[in-house]
Design a protein around this motif. Sequence first.
Motif, mmCIF file in Angstrom:
data_model
loop_
_atom_site.group_PDB
_atom_site.id
_atom_site.type_symbol
_atom_site.label_atom_id
_atom_site.label_comp_id
_atom_site.label_asym_id
_atom_site.label_seq_id
_atom_site.Cartn_x
_atom_site.Cartn_y
_atom_site.Cartn_z
ATOM 1 N N SER A 1 0.985 7.937 4.936
ATOM 2 C CA SER A 1 -0.230 8.349 5.639
ATOM 3 C C SER A 1 -1.177 9.169 4.784
ATOM 4 O O SER A 1 -2.378 9.197 5.028
ATOM 5 C CB SER A 1 0.127 9.138 6.894
ATOM 6 N N THR A 2 -0.635 9.839 3.743
ATOM 7 C CA THR A 2 -1.495 10.773 3.021
ATOM 8 C C THR A 2 -1.737 10.419 1.563
ATOM 9 O O THR A 2 -2.580 11.036 0.927
ATOM 10 C CB THR A 2 -0.880 12.187 3.076
ATOM 11 N N TYR A 3 -1.017 9.482 1.009
ATOM 12 C CA TYR A 3 -1.182 9.142 -0.404
ATOM 13 C C TYR A 3 -1.433 7.654 -0.547
ATOM 14 O O TYR A 3 -0.903 6.846 0.215
ATOM 15 C CB TYR A 3 0.082 9.520 -1.177
ATOM 16 N N ALA A 4 -2.254 7.282 -1.494
ATOM 17 C CA ALA A 4 -2.531 5.874 -1.768
ATOM 18 C C ALA A 4 -2.370 5.628 -3.260
ATOM 19 O O ALA A 4 -3.051 6.255 -4.071
ATOM 20 C CB ALA A 4 -3.950 5.520 -1.330
ATOM 21 N N GLY A 5 -1.474 4.720 -3.600
ATOM 22 C CA GLY A 5 -1.166 4.471 -5.000
ATOM 23 C C GLY A 5 -2.149 3.546 -5.687
ATOM 24 O O GLY A 5 -2.923 2.831 -5.056
ATOM 25 N N ARG A 6 -2.105 3.550 -7.030
ATOM 26 C CA ARG A 6 -2.954 2.696 -7.846
ATOM 27 C C ARG A 6 -2.185 1.542 -8.483
ATOM 28 O O ARG A 6 -2.794 0.626 -9.035
ATOM 29 C CB ARG A 6 -3.609 3.507 -8.962
ATOM 30 N N SER A 7 -0.891 1.582 -8.425
ATOM 31 C CA SER A 7 -0.084 0.557 -9.068
ATOM 32 C C SER A 7 0.290 -0.540 -8.085
ATOM 33 O O SER A 7 0.683 -0.255 -6.949
ATOM 34 C CB SER A 7 1.206 1.172 -9.617
ATOM 35 N N PRO A 8 0.187 -1.809 -8.490
ATOM 36 C CA PRO A 8 0.614 -2.880 -7.582
ATOM 37 C C PRO A 8 2.055 -2.720 -7.121
ATOM 38 O O PRO A 8 2.390 -3.051 -5.979
ATOM 39 C CB PRO A 8 0.427 -4.155 -8.427
ATOM 40 N N GLY A 9 2.908 -2.207 -7.983
ATOM 41 C CA GLY A 9 4.309 -2.064 -7.645
ATOM 42 C C GLY A 9 4.582 -1.021 -6.577
ATOM 43 O O GLY A 9 5.674 -1.002 -5.992
ATOM 44 N N TRP A 10 3.612 -0.180 -6.296
ATOM 45 C CA TRP A 10 3.798 0.857 -5.278
ATOM 46 C C TRP A 10 3.709 0.273 -3.878
ATOM 47 O O TRP A 10 4.231 0.838 -2.928
ATOM 48 C CB TRP A 10 2.736 1.945 -5.478
ATOM 49 N N TYR A 11 3.046 -0.849 -3.730
ATOM 50 C CA TYR A 11 2.786 -1.437 -2.422
ATOM 51 C C TYR A 11 3.895 -2.405 -2.009
ATOM 52 O O TYR A 11 4.481 -3.082 -2.841
ATOM 53 C CB TYR A 11 1.431 -2.141 -2.423
ATOM 54 N N ASP A 12 4.120 -2.468 -0.707
ATOM 55 C CA ASP A 12 5.205 -3.284 -0.162
ATOM 56 C C ASP A 12 4.730 -4.595 0.453
ATOM 57 O O ASP A 12 5.498 -5.553 0.539
ATOM 58 C CB ASP A 12 5.958 -2.492 0.921
ATOM 59 N N TYR A 13 3.505 -4.612 0.937
ATOM 60 C CA TYR A 13 3.022 -5.780 1.670
ATOM 61 C C TYR A 13 1.703 -6.252 1.057
ATOM 62 O O TYR A 13 0.861 -5.434 0.669
ATOM 63 C CB TYR A 13 2.805 -5.435 3.155
ATOM 64 N N TRP A 14 1.537 -7.561 1.035
ATOM 65 C CA TRP A 14 0.366 -8.161 0.409
ATOM 66 C C TRP A 14 -0.204 -9.281 1.275
ATOM 67 O O TRP A 14 0.534 -9.987 1.967
ATOM 68 C CB TRP A 14 0.746 -8.748 -0.944
ATOM 69 N N GLY A 15 -1.511 -9.433 1.188
ATOM 70 C CA GLY A 15 -2.157 -10.580 1.800
ATOM 71 C C GLY A 15 -2.135 -11.761 0.856
ATOM 72 O O GLY A 15 -1.628 -11.687 -0.267
ATOM 73 N N GLN A 16 -2.717 -12.860 1.306
ATOM 74 C CA GLN A 16 -2.697 -14.085 0.524
ATOM 75 C C GLN A 16 -3.834 -14.157 -0.495
ATOM 76 O O GLN A 16 -3.826 -15.001 -1.386
ATOM 77 C CB GLN A 16 -2.783 -15.308 1.456
ATOM 78 N N GLY A 17 -4.805 -13.274 -0.360
ATOM 79 C CA GLY A 17 -5.913 -13.207 -1.315
ATOM 80 C C GLY A 17 -7.133 -13.972 -0.863
ATOM 81 O O GLY A 17 -7.048 -14.921 -0.065
ATOM 82 N N THR A 18 -8.271 -13.548 -1.369
ATOM 83 C CA THR A 18 -9.531 -14.239 -1.103
ATOM 84 C C THR A 18 -10.297 -14.338 -2.424
ATOM 85 O O THR A 18 -10.363 -13.380 -3.196
ATOM 86 C CB THR A 18 -10.349 -13.515 -0.017
ATOM 87 N N GLN A 19 -10.861 -15.499 -2.677
ATOM 88 C CA GLN A 19 -11.491 -15.777 -3.970
ATOM 89 C C GLN A 19 -12.906 -15.217 -4.022
ATOM 90 O O GLN A 19 -13.706 -15.425 -3.102
ATOM 91 C CB GLN A 19 -11.530 -17.291 -4.220
ATOM 92 N N VAL A 20 -13.205 -14.551 -5.125
ATOM 93 C CA VAL A 20 -14.557 -14.071 -5.393
ATOM 94 C C VAL A 20 -15.012 -14.668 -6.715
ATOM 95 O O VAL A 20 -14.330 -14.523 -7.735
ATOM 96 C CB VAL A 20 -14.597 -12.535 -5.462
ATOM 97 N N THR A 21 -16.140 -15.340 -6.673
ATOM 98 C CA THR A 21 -16.708 -15.942 -7.883
ATOM 99 C C THR A 21 -18.076 -15.332 -8.122
ATOM 100 O O THR A 21 -18.924 -15.330 -7.224
ATOM 101 C CB THR A 21 -16.824 -17.468 -7.729
ATOM 102 N N VAL A 22 -18.273 -14.819 -9.324
ATOM 103 C CA VAL A 22 -19.537 -14.193 -9.686
ATOM 104 C C VAL A 22 -20.123 -14.954 -10.878
ATOM 105 O O VAL A 22 -19.531 -14.978 -11.952
ATOM 106 C CB VAL A 22 -19.362 -12.714 -10.041
ATOM 107 N N SER A 23 -21.259 -15.554 -10.672
ATOM 108 C CA SER A 23 -21.889 -16.333 -11.733
ATOM 109 C C SER A 23 -22.977 -15.517 -12.427
ATOM 110 O O SER A 23 -23.644 -14.697 -11.802
ATOM 111 C CB SER A 23 -22.487 -17.618 -11.161
ATOM 112 N N SER A 24 -23.122 -15.785 -13.697
ATOM 113 C CA SER A 24 -24.112 -15.020 -14.477
ATOM 114 C C SER A 24 -25.462 -15.704 -14.485
ATOM 115 O O SER A 24 -25.610 -16.830 -14.037
ATOM 116 C CB SER A 24 -23.616 -14.855 -15.905
#
Length: 125
Positions: free
Chosen positions: A102-125
């Motif tokens: 409830s009070t701390y939020a980590g920066r490492s992927p390994g700290w997290y237990d649950y993940w979503g499936q992801g959403t694609q972001v494309t940025v064109s120049s």
Amino acid sequence: QVQLVESGGGSVQAGGSLRLSCVVSGRTFSNFAMGWFRQAPGKEREFVAAISGIGGSRHYADSVKGRFTISRDNAKNTLWLQMNNLKPEEHGVYFCAARFSSTYAGRSPGWYDYWGQGTQVTVSS
């Protein structure tokens, strides 16, 4: 069982904006620290932003400070990432992640237990 579902990805030109959403189900949302991560093709998953369960603590990768904003609405079980002035190097799959804290939020992927499936972001120049 905790489920995370991201949405809001898409294609934009450099300098554009997108707002990603992550809806969490299965547990009391306010008990979870939440994070956003990005993974480009052939690269490791990298930290973008994180927020504590009660929302009082937020962290950002240095590269996105001042342009991205992480926020949450515990009543709606929803996490957002507002991304402004997007850069081409910020393309990739964006994932939201959760961990019971409830009070701390980590920066490492390994700290997290649950993940979503992801959403694609494309940025064109």
